[in-house]
Design an enzyme around this catalytic site. Sequence first.
Site, PDB file in Angstrom:
ATOM      1  CB  VAL A 193      -0.782   0.017   1.376  1.00 21.76           C
ATOM      2  CG1 VAL A 193      -1.633   1.279   1.377  1.00 21.76           C
ATOM      3  CG2 VAL A 193      -1.852  -1.138   1.253  1.00 21.76           C
ATOM      4  CB  CYS A 194       1.034   3.942  -2.375  1.00 19.85           C
ATOM      5  SG  CYS A 194       1.966   5.629  -2.315  1.00 19.85           S
ATOM      6  CB  ILE A 195       4.044   5.078   2.932  1.00 21.21           C
ATOM      7  CG1 ILE A 195       3.848   5.495   4.528  1.00 21.21           C
ATOM      8  CG2 ILE A 195       4.950   5.760   2.080  1.00 21.21           C
ATOM      9  CD1 ILE A 195       4.821   5.197   5.055  1.00 21.21           C
ATOM     10  CB  ALA A 198      -1.566   4.751   2.769  1.00 20.80           C
TER      11      ALA A 198
END
Lengths: 92, 132, 120
Positions: free
Chosen positions: B77-79, B82
Amino acid sequence: MTLHIVNQSPYRTSALRDCLDAMADGDALLLIEDGVYAAGAPTGIAPIPAGTYCLQADAVARGITPAKSITLIDDERWIALCVEHTPIVSWF
Amino acid sequence: MIFSLVVYSAPHAGESAATAVRFARALVDQGHRLYRVFFYGDGVHSGSALAAPPQDEQDLLGQWQALYREHGVDLVVCIAAAQRRGVLSQSEAQRLERPAANLAEGFELGGLGQLADATAHSDRIVTFGGSA
Amino acid sequence: MSQITLAICRHAPYGNALAREGLEAVLAAAAMDQTPDVLFTGDGIFQLLPDQAAGEIDQKSLHRNLQALPMFGVEQIYVCQRSLEERAVSSNRLAIAGINLVLVQDTGGLISRYQHVLSF
């Protein structure tokens, strides 16, 4: 050869039109999700090239009967198309 | 063949996130290697452990987690995406002083470099786009 | 240097997060020495318009991201000529310091040169 995937209704967004503008000879087009609304009667928006593929489950789910020139496929065949083509471009 | 998938669509917002997890399952069932699934944009909501769809609807979170458990599929999940949308790991929630964490088991937060890395290590990239 | 990835930006700025997040992905890849080529097409060409004042709607200007591209080795971008014409945008109006704009008519031919396409 490129595989183009369109998942939007042609009546809602320009995804299909943009995709058709960017297709080269020999490229393949796959209609999925709301993209299958382009597979039925001629849309008046853009003629769908012969040999276009359509994800059968998405068409059946929506009560759409694709034109005879369109090849109905399942997920397995979709993956095979991905293996056969590069690059893969999604239009959404 | 080595595939990576990029998912932009939020679960239960349209069909696209469901298509992505079904495609991922079909890939591994056919013996292809799924190098990474990268969740970006609204796709980061796929990693929320708090999703609780009705029992007669698809459990997309559970389907992703099954791919992780059974095949070790890398669910990133792209930080940055997110953080904006409120999908946080325990350590991120603490660091950003938020009251709760919600990153689901099986998912990890990662930088955009993980997307570039996926393009470098995959034969094919398939993108599952949103409805906007 | 041969690029294997083409990033296609076809969403308008501000109205769709993909415009910003696409450019961020391009910059991140470039920072890892995997600089993709970039094509602006469809509403994506609106990202290139001058005189954007995103502060008026409390957003960050996307132009800063565009202006950062040359620092990360992106010195030219492809722009779909047909998309410009359809939207009555003259290519003369588009200028980003340090970036050479290459107008493309055959986008299909361009796409076919790459191993991967990331759509934003």
